[in-house]
Scaffold this active site. Structure first.
Site, PDB file in Angstrom:
ATOM      1  N   ASN A 152       0.828  -1.208   0.000  1.00  0.00           N
ATOM      2  CA  ASN A 152       0.000   0.000   0.000  1.00  0.00           C
ATOM      3  C   ASN A 152       0.864   1.261   0.000  1.00  0.00           C
ATOM      4  O   ASN A 152       0.580   2.230  -0.719  1.00  0.00           O
ATOM      5  CB  ASN A 152      -0.921   0.009   1.225  1.00  0.00           C
ATOM      6  CG  ASN A 152      -2.205  -0.766   0.996  1.00  0.00           C
ATOM      7  OD1 ASN A 152      -2.666  -0.904  -0.130  1.00  0.00           O
ATOM      8  ND2 ASN A 152      -2.787  -1.280   2.060  1.00  0.00           N
ATOM      9  N   GLU A 170      -6.253  -8.005   4.807  1.00  0.00           N
ATOM     10  CA  GLU A 170      -5.578  -8.787   3.775  1.00  0.00           C
ATOM     11  C   GLU A 170      -5.552 -10.280   4.109  1.00  0.00           C
ATOM     12  O   GLU A 170      -4.759 -11.047   3.576  1.00  0.00           O
ATOM     13  CB  GLU A 170      -4.136  -8.287   3.589  1.00  0.00           C
ATOM     14  CG  GLU A 170      -3.198  -8.547   4.747  1.00  0.00           C
ATOM     15  CD  GLU A 170      -3.236  -7.480   5.829  1.00  0.00           C
ATOM     16  OE1 GLU A 170      -2.266  -7.396   6.599  1.00  0.00           O
ATOM     17  OE2 GLU A 170      -4.226  -6.716   5.910  1.00  0.00           O
TER      18      GLU A 170
END
Length: 248
Positions: free
Chosen positions: A112, A148
């Site tokens: 990210n 995730e």
């Protein structure tokens, strides 16, 4: 008096005939009205059935949406909690082994930070679809556990079968780079497996806790690997087998 009698009788007969004709006309009108009402009722019943069918279909769609993760397209945490409870009961009753695999994308925060959250979302979706493609049995369920992390519910599957499947998924993902901004990015995951025949007091927390211990061990050992609780060696085979097919 005798002369009037024939006319009197004729009047009675005529009156009766007129009354009969009027009654017949009313009967025909009533029958026509009844037929029209019956036709209208059938039409309304047909329309009502269509409406009910459409409503049932929409309710099913809403239920599916409420149990599906919007980003990844797989089942969500609410479905996971419900399905795990159901499979625990089934496996306990049938004395069959139930396996749970927790899979976590490695270094997701770094992904990210380096490529942005949109790429992170793409990674979650891509990983979910890749895992889903490795499942061959309808009974095996893939859920997004959170962030995730994903969870695999594998009925009638022992520790060896769960490890084989998790290792197959890990290898496939490592060999399938994600294209991000014209750059191939390799994504890996770590997995923790737990399998057992549920005991009388077994619940979701027990399976999650043991699978999470195995996942923590995989992370601590360097990531991009599969561990189990208790530890066993991942069988090296060309293809994965998750256990006998469990028909539902």
């Amino acid at each position: 008096m005798a002369d009037i009698l024939p006319y009197f009788l004729a009047g009675i007969v005529a009156g009766a005939a007129l009354t009969g004709i009027a009654a017949a006309i009313k009967l025909l009108r009533w029958q026509k009205t009844a037929a029209e009402l019956e036709s209208q009722l059938r039409s309304h019943s047909f329309e009502l059935q269509i409406t009910l069918d459409e409503l049932a279909e929409k309710n099913l769609q809403l239920e599916q949406q409420s149990l599906t993760d919007a980003l990844s397209g797989v089942y969500n945490r609410a479905y996971f909690d419900r399905q795990m409870r159901a499979e625990l009961k089934r496996s306990r009753r049938e004395l069959r082994t139930l396996a749970l695999v927790l899979l976590d994308i490695d270094h997701f925060k770094r992904l990210n930070d380096n490529f942005g959250h949109l790429v992170g979302d793409q990674a979650i979706t891509a990983v979910a679809q890749l895992i889903k493609q490795q499942l061959k049995r309808p009974a095996d369920k893939l859920c997004r556990y959170g962030g995730e992390e994903f969870a695999l519910i594998l009925p009638n599957t022992g520790a060896e079968g769960a490890l084989q499947l998790a290792e197959q998924i890990r290898r496939q993902l490592a060999a399938s780079p994600l294209l991000c901004n014209q750059q191939a990015v390799t994504i890996t995951l770590s997995a923790g497996c737990y399998a057992a025949v549920p005991g009388p007091d077994s619940d979701n927390d027990e399976y999650i806790g043991f699978a999470d211990k195995a996942l923590y061990r995989a992370k601590a050992a360097g990531r991009n690997q599969v561990q189990s609780y208790p530890p066993i060696t991942v069988p090296q085979r060309p293809e994965a087998v998750t256990g006998d097919v469990n028909e539902h």
